[in-house]
Motif scaffolding. Structure first.
Motif, PDB file in Angstrom:
ATOM      1  N   ASP A 149     -47.680  12.740  -0.861  1.00 10.86           N
ATOM      2  CA  ASP A 149     -46.240  12.499  -0.856  1.00 10.86           C
ATOM      3  C   ASP A 149     -45.913  11.017  -1.040  1.00 10.86           C
ATOM      4  N   LEU A 150     -46.811  10.137  -0.592  1.00 15.92           N
ATOM      5  CA  LEU A 150     -46.559   8.704  -0.734  1.00 15.92           C
ATOM      6  C   LEU A 150     -46.697   8.262  -2.183  1.00 15.92           C
ATOM      7  N   LEU A 151     -47.745   8.736  -2.859  1.00 17.97           N
ATOM      8  CA  LEU A 151     -47.891   8.413  -4.275  1.00 17.97           C
ATOM      9  C   LEU A 151     -46.739   9.002  -5.075  1.00 17.97           C
ATOM     10  N   ASP A 152     -46.311  10.201  -4.702  1.00 21.28           N
ATOM     11  CA  ASP A 152     -45.168  10.818  -5.380  1.00 21.28           C
ATOM     12  C   ASP A 152     -43.903   9.985  -5.179  1.00 21.28           C
ATOM     13  N   GLY A 153     -43.746   9.405  -3.985  1.00 25.22           N
ATOM     14  CA  GLY A 153     -42.586   8.561  -3.723  1.00 25.22           C
ATOM     15  C   GLY A 153     -42.602   7.288  -4.553  1.00 25.22           C
ATOM     16  N   VAL A 154     -43.757   6.646  -4.639  1.00 20.81           N
ATOM     17  CA  VAL A 154     -43.893   5.447  -5.472  1.00 20.81           C
ATOM     18  C   VAL A 154     -43.584   5.790  -6.922  1.00 20.81           C
ATOM     19  N   ASN A 155     -44.142   6.897  -7.393  1.00 19.19           N
ATOM     20  CA  ASN A 155     -43.889   7.349  -8.761  1.00 19.19           C
ATOM     21  C   ASN A 155     -42.402   7.615  -8.987  1.00 19.19           C
ATOM     22  N   ARG A 156     -41.750   8.276  -8.035  1.00 15.01           N
ATOM     23  CA  ARG A 156     -40.330   8.587  -8.194  1.00 15.01           C
ATOM     24  C   ARG A 156     -39.495   7.311  -8.277  1.00 15.01           C
ATOM     25  N   PHE A 157     -39.813   6.319  -7.461  1.00 16.80           N
ATOM     26  CA  PHE A 157     -39.056   5.069  -7.510  1.00 16.80           C
ATOM     27  C   PHE A 157     -39.221   4.408  -8.874  1.00 16.80           C
ATOM     28  N   TRP A 158     -40.438   4.390  -9.392  1.00 16.89           N
ATOM     29  CA  TRP A 158     -40.663   3.803 -10.716  1.00 16.89           C
ATOM     30  C   TRP A 158     -39.939   4.591 -11.804  1.00 16.89           C
ATOM     31  N   GLN A 159     -39.859   5.917 -11.650  1.00 16.50           N
ATOM     32  CA  GLN A 159     -39.116   6.719 -12.618  1.00 16.50           C
ATOM     33  C   GLN A 159     -37.636   6.342 -12.627  1.00 16.50           C
ATOM     34  N   VAL A 160     -37.061   6.173 -11.449  1.00 11.53           N
ATOM     35  CA  VAL A 160     -35.641   5.798 -11.368  1.00 11.53           C
ATOM     36  C   VAL A 160     -35.433   4.413 -11.975  1.00 11.53           C
ATOM     37  N   ARG A 161     -36.344   3.503 -11.679  1.00  9.07           N
ATOM     38  CA  ARG A 161     -36.237   2.161 -12.261  1.00  9.07           C
ATOM     39  C   ARG A 161     -36.288   2.223 -13.784  1.00  9.07           C
ATOM     40  N   SER A 162     -37.217   3.019 -14.336  1.00  8.67           N
ATOM     41  CA  SER A 162     -37.322   3.129 -15.789  1.00  8.67           C
ATOM     42  C   SER A 162     -36.137   3.894 -16.377  1.00  8.67           C
ATOM     43  N   TRP A 163     -35.609   4.893 -15.620  1.00  6.02           N
ATOM     44  CA  TRP A 163     -34.416   5.587 -16.095  1.00  6.02           C
ATOM     45  C   TRP A 163     -33.241   4.627 -16.188  1.00  6.02           C
ATOM     46  N   SER A 164     -33.170   3.673 -15.270  1.00  7.57           N
ATOM     47  CA  SER A 164     -32.081   2.689 -15.334  1.00  7.57           C
ATOM     48  C   SER A 164     -32.157   1.871 -16.619  1.00  7.57           C
ATOM     49  N   GLU A 165     -33.357   1.628 -17.127  1.00 11.26           N
ATOM     50  CA  GLU A 165     -33.530   0.928 -18.406  1.00 11.26           C
ATOM     51  C   GLU A 165     -33.191   1.863 -19.564  1.00 11.26           C
ATOM     52  N   LEU A 166     -33.743   3.076 -19.518  1.00  9.22           N
ATOM     53  CA  LEU A 166     -33.547   4.020 -20.617  1.00  9.22           C
ATOM     54  C   LEU A 166     -32.089   4.416 -20.766  1.00  9.22           C
ATOM     55  N   SER A 167     -31.412   4.625 -19.648  1.00  7.42           N
ATOM     56  CA  SER A 167     -30.033   5.119 -19.692  1.00  7.42           C
ATOM     57  C   SER A 167     -29.061   4.119 -20.304  1.00  7.42           C
ATOM     58  N   ARG A 168     -29.429   2.846 -20.310  1.00 10.46           N
ATOM     59  CA  ARG A 168     -28.567   1.815 -20.885  1.00 10.46           C
ATOM     60  C   ARG A 168     -28.695   1.722 -22.407  1.00 10.46           C
ATOM     61  N   LEU A 169     -29.663   2.418 -22.970  1.00 16.44           N
ATOM     62  CA  LEU A 169     -29.842   2.407 -24.417  1.00 16.44           C
ATOM     63  C   LEU A 169     -28.953   3.464 -25.069  1.00 16.44           C
ATOM     64  N   SER A 170     -28.582   3.229 -26.299  1.00 19.24           N
ATOM     65  CA  SER A 170     -27.837   4.225 -27.056  1.00 19.24           C
ATOM     66  C   SER A 170     -28.735   5.437 -27.319  1.00 19.24           C
ATOM     67  N   PRO A 171     -28.144   6.592 -27.603  1.00 20.59           N
ATOM     68  CA  PRO A 171     -28.976   7.766 -27.919  1.00 20.59           C
ATOM     69  C   PRO A 171     -29.973   7.490 -29.040  1.00 20.59           C
ATOM     70  N   GLU A 172     -29.546   6.717 -30.029  1.00 20.15           N
ATOM     71  CA  GLU A 172     -30.444   6.400 -31.146  1.00 20.15           C
ATOM     72  C   GLU A 172     -31.625   5.578 -30.677  1.00 20.15           C
ATOM     73  N   ARG A 173     -31.375   4.619 -29.801  1.00 20.45           N
ATOM     74  CA  ARG A 173     -32.463   3.780 -29.305  1.00 20.45           C
ATOM     75  C   ARG A 173     -33.322   4.529 -28.281  1.00 20.45           C
ATOM     76  N   GLN A 174     -32.717   5.392 -27.503  1.00 22.84           N
ATOM     77  CA  GLN A 174     -33.514   6.219 -26.584  1.00 22.84           C
ATOM     78  C   GLN A 174     -34.540   7.044 -27.360  1.00 22.84           C
ATOM     79  N   ALA A 175     -34.149   7.509 -28.538  1.00 23.09           N
ATOM     80  CA  ALA A 175     -35.046   8.333 -29.351  1.00 23.09           C
ATOM     81  C   ALA A 175     -36.229   7.527 -29.886  1.00 23.09           C
ATOM     82  N   MET A 176     -36.147   6.200 -29.816  1.00 21.74           N
ATOM     83  CA  MET A 176     -37.223   5.348 -30.317  1.00 21.74           C
ATOM     84  C   MET A 176     -38.282   5.064 -29.251  1.00 21.74           C
TER      85      MET A 176
END
Length: 470
Positions: A311-338
């Motif tokens: 559960d601890l490794l899963d928590g670390v992974n989940r936090f990194w996913q949210v951090r990366s989603w914050s980067e991905l979500s700021r891109l346009s759909p066209e750039r997300q596809a890249m």
């Protein structure tokens, strides 16, 4: 016969270690220009296949830096013992004017206006920077796959992974693009390429090498073909800097004093993680063989039982996913596809995660820290701990991660991640090979701030292992 300060004539200049080059420069038996030309020729020969560089500096600029170093040596005023020694820097280490896309085709690269402390110190020491090495998208893969760079390839065997995220740094080291290479590590990104490419490497203590943008768990450190090279680079990079408010105070670390006794040391051996993927038998056997060698040499070896849970490794992974989603979500759909599809899919798992769940995931970092410190104390405060670096030797180069399916993407960092959280130094050195020839390294973890103790143990194992295929 080779005389003191004379390089081994059977080894091409590009493959010599930093200390050998320094001695040869001082004795005027080899010049920085000769070395730079040889490295550039090797890069020209191998780079179309290996793809280790994001930015290759103009050869004339590289030679100009080498000429300046040659002039300083001829006048008896080198900037450091390593003046004129070639160096590569990972692409996420700022160099003024060099774009930093973090391996991702979907982003508009940041173009720094000033050098990072690491870059500045390299220039101040006279190191000859060759360029910036590749990484996968946002550094979130343990391979050389990148939406921007394509694939970075292992010089040992193109069918084997390079590891990551310091993929280009590891490949440059393994290919012999000079002796000194800087990577970064937030959960294993220095040590994983090192073990899969047969290298020596060090994840320094948190704060030992100042960063331009400190972040929980992130460090920068050396990769090389031998422990001496890691120590040489640490002598250049370590020390406080006002840019990094987490950097450690000045410490008198004798980076060149790598000999130390093994007899009487207390050594923890940890081969069963208890979460993630358990190591393959050949990997476990390599670590056990190291423990046996140490015991025969007079060390006290103590078993260390698992202390972390899935559960601890899963928590670390989940936090990194949210951090990366914050980067991905700021891109346009066209750039997300890249963005590399595997990374984009992984990051999208962070979409819609609520604030309470984010805080629970962040809390996992603190629990990892607390339990790891407690486990260290329960083992009797060992001088060092040895363990596998990863559960397997180099996996297929076709895969973005060793266990990419069923939510197991990060399950291979179970042996490396805890030490990023506690900030303890942890290195790796090759100690053997699998039946099919893939390198196997052992992880050496030290007490808080004892980077030199880690390097000394790595050096002892390196000497013990001479003649063993890696």
């Amino acid at each position: 016969m080779t005389t003191p300060g004379s390089p081994d004539q059977s080894v091409r200049p590009a493959h010599l270690g930093a200390r050998e080059l320094s001695q040869a420069y001082a004795a005027a038996r080899l010049s920085p220009v000769e070395v730079a030309r040889d490295v550039l020729a090797l890069v020209e020969e191998r780079e179309p296949e290996l793809n280790a560089f994001w930015v290759r500096d103009d050869p004339e600029d590289v030679l100009e830096r080498a000429r300046a170093a040659e002039d300083r040596w001829s006048q008896g005023r080198p900037l450091s013992p390593w003046d004129g020694v070639p160096l590569t820097l990972k692409e996420n280490i700022p160099r003024a004017g060099v774009p930093m896309p973090s391996g991702c085709a979907g982003v508009e690269p940041v173009v720094p206006t000033v050098d990072a402390p690491i870059t500045r110190r390299a220039h101040e020491a006279g190191l000859v920077v060759l360029g910036s090495t590749t990484m996968p998208d946002w550094g979130m893969l343990s391979s050389g796959h990148s939406s921007l760079h394509g694939r970075t390839v292992s010089p040992l065997d193109p069918a084997w992974t390079t590891g990551g995220s310091s993929a280009g740094a590891g490949v440059a080291a393994a290919a012999g693009y000079g002796p000194l290479h800087v990577g970064t590590d937030i959960g294993g990104s220095i040590r994983l390429p090192a073990t899969w490419l047969g290298l020596a490497a060090l994840k320094p203590s948190a704060g030992r090498v100042p960063l331009h943008a400190p972040y929980l768990g992130r460090v920068a450190g050396p990769l090389g073909r031998r422990v001496d090279d890691c120590a040489a680079l640490m002598s250049v990079l370590s020390g406080p800097d006002p840019v990094d408010w987490t950097s450690l105070p000045t410490a008198d670390v004798r980076w060149d004093e790598l000999d130390g006794p093994v007899r009487g040391l207390r050594v923890g051996v940890w081969t069963r993680a208890g979460y993630g993927v358990e190591p393959d038998p050949e990997v476990t056997a390599a670590t056990r063989a190291v423990a046996d060698r140490l015991e025969r040499a007079g060390a006290e070896v103590v078993e260390v039982a698992p202390w972390l849970t899935q559960d601890l490794l899963d928590g670390v992974n989940r936090f990194w996913q949210v951090r990366s989603w914050s980067e991905l979500s700021r891109l346009s759909p066209e750039r997300q596809a890249m963005v590399l599809p595997y990374v984009a899919k992984w990051a999208r798992a962070g979409e819609g995660v609520g604030g309470v769940e984010v805080m629970d995931a962040y809390h996992a970092f603190g629990v990892v820290q607390a339990r790891t410190v407690a486990a260290w104390a329960a083992a009797g405060d060992p001088d060092v701990l040895v363990s596998p670096v990863a559960p397997s030797a180099a996996y297929s180069a076709d895969l973005p991660m060793p266990y990419p399916d069923d939510g197991r993407g990060m399950w291979h960092i179970n042996f490396t991640m805890p030490w990023n959280m506690t900030g303890q130094p942890a290195g790796t050195v090759p100690v053997g090979a699998t039946e099919d020839g893939r390198p196997v390294g052992v992880q050496v973890v030290g007490r808080p701030f004892d980077d030199l103790g880690v390097l000394r143990m790595m050096r002892w194992l390196e000497e013990e292992n001479r003649g063993v295929p890696t």
